[in-house]
Scaffold this motif. Structure first.
Motif, PDB file in Angstrom:
ATOM      1  N   THR A 155       0.840  -1.194   0.000  1.00 19.85           N
ATOM      2  CA  THR A 155       0.000   0.000   0.000  1.00 19.85           C
ATOM      3  C   THR A 155       0.881   1.253   0.000  1.00 19.85           C
ATOM      4  O   THR A 155       2.101   1.168   0.213  1.00 19.85           O
ATOM      5  CB  THR A 155      -0.901   0.038   1.234  1.00 19.85           C
ATOM      6  OG1 THR A 155      -0.075   0.189   2.405  1.00 19.85           O
ATOM      7  CG2 THR A 155      -1.740  -1.227   1.363  1.00 19.85           C
TER       8      THR A 155
ATOM      9  N   ASN B   1       0.870   3.512   2.292  1.00 21.65           N
ATOM     10  CA  ASN B   1       1.374   3.628   3.656  1.00 21.65           C
ATOM     11  C   ASN B   1       2.557   2.688   3.889  1.00 21.65           C
ATOM     12  O   ASN B   1       3.570   3.073   4.499  1.00 21.65           O
ATOM     13  CB  ASN B   1       0.251   3.311   4.642  1.00 21.65           C
ATOM     14  CG  ASN B   1       0.507   3.869   6.018  1.00 21.65           C
ATOM     15  OD1 ASN B   1       0.328   5.058   6.254  1.00 21.65           O
ATOM     16  ND2 ASN B   1       0.931   3.008   6.943  1.00 21.65           N
ATOM     17  N   GLU B   2       2.455   1.469   3.372  1.00 20.49           N
ATOM     18  CA  GLU B   2       3.527   0.489   3.553  1.00 20.49           C
ATOM     19  C   GLU B   2       4.782   0.881   2.776  1.00 20.49           C
ATOM     20  O   GLU B   2       5.900   0.664   3.248  1.00 20.49           O
ATOM     21  CB  GLU B   2       3.037  -0.893   3.122  1.00 20.49           C
ATOM     22  CG  GLU B   2       2.025  -1.506   4.092  1.00 20.49           C
ATOM     23  CD  GLU B   2       1.311  -2.712   3.521  1.00 20.49           C
ATOM     24  OE1 GLU B   2       0.703  -3.468   4.310  1.00 20.49           O
ATOM     25  OE2 GLU B   2       1.324  -2.916   2.287  1.00 20.49           O
TER      26      GLU B   2
ATOM     27  N   LEU C 161       5.754   3.955   2.184  1.00 17.58           N
ATOM     28  CA  LEU C 161       6.372   5.030   2.966  1.00 17.58           C
ATOM     29  C   LEU C 161       7.033   4.487   4.231  1.00 17.58           C
ATOM     30  O   LEU C 161       8.124   4.937   4.611  1.00 17.58           O
ATOM     31  CB  LEU C 161       5.324   6.087   3.312  1.00 17.58           C
ATOM     32  CG  LEU C 161       4.940   6.993   2.142  1.00 17.58           C
ATOM     33  CD1 LEU C 161       3.610   7.688   2.409  1.00 17.58           C
ATOM     34  CD2 LEU C 161       6.026   8.027   1.874  1.00 17.58           C
ATOM     35  N   ALA C 162       6.391   3.518   4.877  1.00 15.53           N
ATOM     36  CA  ALA C 162       6.975   2.924   6.086  1.00 15.53           C
ATOM     37  C   ALA C 162       8.294   2.225   5.761  1.00 15.53           C
ATOM     38  O   ALA C 162       9.258   2.292   6.540  1.00 15.53           O
ATOM     39  CB  ALA C 162       5.990   1.939   6.712  1.00 15.53           C
TER      40      ALA C 162
ATOM     41  N   LYS D 298       5.492   8.131  12.036  1.00 13.44           N
ATOM     42  CA  LYS D 298       4.045   8.132  11.775  1.00 13.44           C
ATOM     43  C   LYS D 298       3.558   9.515  11.374  1.00 13.44           C
ATOM     44  O   LYS D 298       2.743   9.662  10.448  1.00 13.44           O
ATOM     45  CB  LYS D 298       3.290   7.647  13.021  1.00 13.44           C
ATOM     46  CG  LYS D 298       3.484   6.171  13.327  1.00 13.44           C
ATOM     47  CD  LYS D 298       2.704   5.776  14.574  1.00 13.44           C
ATOM     48  CE  LYS D 298       2.928   4.298  14.898  1.00 13.44           C
ATOM     49  NZ  LYS D 298       2.217   3.889  16.132  1.00 13.44           N
TER      50      LYS D 298
ATOM     51  N   ILE E  83       4.731  10.368   7.753  1.00 11.30           N
ATOM     52  CA  ILE E  83       3.981   9.617   6.746  1.00 11.30           C
ATOM     53  C   ILE E  83       2.632  10.274   6.496  1.00 11.30           C
ATOM     54  O   ILE E  83       2.214  10.478   5.348  1.00 11.30           O
ATOM     55  CB  ILE E  83       3.825   8.138   7.157  1.00 11.30           C
ATOM     56  CG1 ILE E  83       5.172   7.412   7.027  1.00 11.30           C
ATOM     57  CG2 ILE E  83       2.759   7.441   6.303  1.00 11.30           C
ATOM     58  CD1 ILE E  83       5.170   5.989   7.562  1.00 11.30           C
ATOM     59  N   THR E  84       1.946  10.647   7.572  1.00  9.70           N
ATOM     60  CA  THR E  84       0.653  11.316   7.432  1.00  9.70           C
ATOM     61  C   THR E  84       0.805  12.672   6.746  1.00  9.70           C
ATOM     62  O   THR E  84       0.024  13.030   5.856  1.00  9.70           O
ATOM     63  CB  THR E  84      -0.010  11.502   8.816  1.00  9.70           C
ATOM     64  OG1 THR E  84      -0.238  10.212   9.400  1.00  9.70           O
ATOM     65  CG2 THR E  84      -1.339  12.242   8.696  1.00  9.70           C
TER      66      THR E  84
ATOM     67  N   LEU F 240       1.586  12.274   2.914  1.00  9.86           N
ATOM     68  CA  LEU F 240       0.401  11.786   2.212  1.00  9.86           C
ATOM     69  C   LEU F 240      -0.614  12.906   2.030  1.00  9.86           C
ATOM     70  O   LEU F 240      -1.233  13.046   0.970  1.00  9.86           O
ATOM     71  CB  LEU F 240      -0.232  10.616   2.968  1.00  9.86           C
ATOM     72  CG  LEU F 240       0.478   9.267   2.863  1.00  9.86           C
ATOM     73  CD1 LEU F 240      -0.091   8.270   3.865  1.00  9.86           C
ATOM     74  CD2 LEU F 240       0.360   8.693   1.441  1.00  9.86           C
TER      75      LEU F 240
ATOM     76  N   LEU G 298      -3.877  10.938   1.193  1.00  8.31           N
ATOM     77  CA  LEU G 298      -4.188  10.447   2.536  1.00  8.31           C
ATOM     78  C   LEU G 298      -5.366   9.473   2.524  1.00  8.31           C
ATOM     79  O   LEU G 298      -5.347   8.450   3.217  1.00  8.31           O
ATOM     80  CB  LEU G 298      -4.475  11.617   3.475  1.00  8.31           C
ATOM     81  CG  LEU G 298      -4.565  11.281   4.963  1.00  8.31           C
ATOM     82  CD1 LEU G 298      -3.281  10.612   5.456  1.00  8.31           C
ATOM     83  CD2 LEU G 298      -4.847  12.544   5.778  1.00  8.31           C
TER      84      LEU G 298
ATOM     85  N   LYS H 188      -4.304   5.833   1.414  1.00 10.17           N
ATOM     86  CA  LYS H 188      -3.090   5.293   2.035  1.00 10.17           C
ATOM     87  C   LYS H 188      -3.111   3.775   2.185  1.00 10.17           C
ATOM     88  O   LYS H 188      -2.052   3.141   2.244  1.00 10.17           O
ATOM     89  CB  LYS H 188      -2.832   5.962   3.387  1.00 10.17           C
ATOM     90  CG  LYS H 188      -3.850   5.648   4.467  1.00 10.17           C
ATOM     91  CD  LYS H 188      -3.465   6.354   5.761  1.00 10.17           C
ATOM     92  CE  LYS H 188      -4.450   6.056   6.882  1.00 10.17           C
ATOM     93  NZ  LYS H 188      -4.040   6.727   8.137  1.00 10.17           N
ATOM     94  N   HIS H 189      -4.301   3.162   2.249  1.00  9.11           N
ATOM     95  CA  HIS H 189      -4.380   1.709   2.415  1.00  9.11           C
ATOM     96  C   HIS H 189      -4.630   0.991   1.083  1.00  9.11           C
ATOM     97  O   HIS H 189      -4.850  -0.225   1.066  1.00  9.11           O
ATOM     98  CB  HIS H 189      -5.468   1.343   3.418  1.00  9.11           C
ATOM     99  CG  HIS H 189      -5.180   1.829   4.813  1.00  9.11           C
ATOM    100  ND1 HIS H 189      -3.994   1.561   5.465  1.00  9.11           N
ATOM    101  CD2 HIS H 189      -5.914   2.605   5.659  1.00  9.11           C
ATOM    102  CE1 HIS H 189      -4.011   2.131   6.660  1.00  9.11           C
ATOM    103  NE2 HIS H 189      -5.144   2.771   6.804  1.00  9.11           N
TER     104      HIS H 189
END
Length: 240
Positions: free
Chosen positions: A91, A93-94, A96-97, A111, A114-115, A118, A124, A127-128
């Motif tokens: 995803t 989010n993943e 970016l992590a 965290k 990342i927010t 996005l 945003l 993100k998933h």
């Protein structure tokens, strides 16, 4: 102004083909510097050399007075390539992590960033979503978010807004101007004339050489024309 990127007599070649010729360039802290030129003019090769992705055949490249290539200096640079380097099975989010771990970003700071990025690129709510389901424009925006993630002092972006709609493109350029105010040096390659007008200074690049460098207004005055496109054509014909 404080120089953060300094190039002296930079030359680069692929085999017998010379792609950069005697590049002299200085880019300052807190400015947006645009490299304007058609495809094949040497823009991508030049930015790759600045980040240390290429070792020049001759000349000097310094970032914050440190000679490149230098692995430690990469922590101060955010780079967005023309080709998106993303993991399609993850995803947004993943992705970016993953890159946050590479930059050793920890806990609440990771965290929060990342927010923030996005939000900055308008992803945003997605993100998933797995990247394999992203449009080309969404992938460009995620690549930009990754370049911004670790709050670099120098941001180098190779045609960052290709495939992005005009409204979001304007928002992204507004964010570049905010970064500039915070002291970040932003280097952008483009062939889009309205983006060139928004740069503090421009380098007009053709056939591996910088034809001229200066503010958009100064370049237009130098060429005696009304637009950057006309200035590029005029200065190119003068040096042919």
């Amino acid at each position: 102004m404080c120089s953060v990127i300094h190039l002296e007599q930079l030359n680069q070649a692929y085999g017998k083909e010379v792609v950069l010729k005697d590049i002299q360039l200085q880019i300052n802290k807190g400015e947006i510097y645009g490299l304007l030129g058609p495809s094949g003019s040497g823009k991508t090769t030049l930015v790759k050399a600045i980040i240390g992705g290429l070792t020049p055949i001759s000349g000097l490249i310094q970032v914050d007075a440190v000679q490149m290539p230098n692995l430690k200096k990469l922590n101060d640079i955010g780079y967005m390539a023309q080709a998106d380097a993303l993991y399609d099975e993850l995803t947004a989010n993943e992705n970016l992590a993953f890159f946050a771990k590479l930059y050793r970003m920890q806990g609440s700071y990771r965290k929060r960033r990342i927010t923030e990025v996005l939000q900055q690129v308008g992803l945003l709510s997605d993100k998933h979503k797995r990247v394999e389901h992203f449009s080309g424009g969404m992938k460009r925006r995620l690549s930009l978010a990754i370049a911004l993630l670790h709050e670099p002092k120098i941001l180098i972006l190779d045609e960052p807004t290709v495939g992005i709609d005009p409204v979001l493109r304007n928002q992204i350029w507004n964010s570049f101007e905010q970064l500039k105010k915070a002291g970040v040096a932003v280097v952008i390659t483009t062939h889009v004339m309205d983006e060139a007008e928004r740069c503090d200074r421009l380098g007009l690049l053709r056939n591996g050489s910088i034809l001229a460098s200066g503010t958009p207004n100064a370049l237009k005055e130098q060429a005696g024309v009304a637009t950057i496109e006309e200035a590029f054509l005029h200065l190119g014909s003068v040096q042919s």
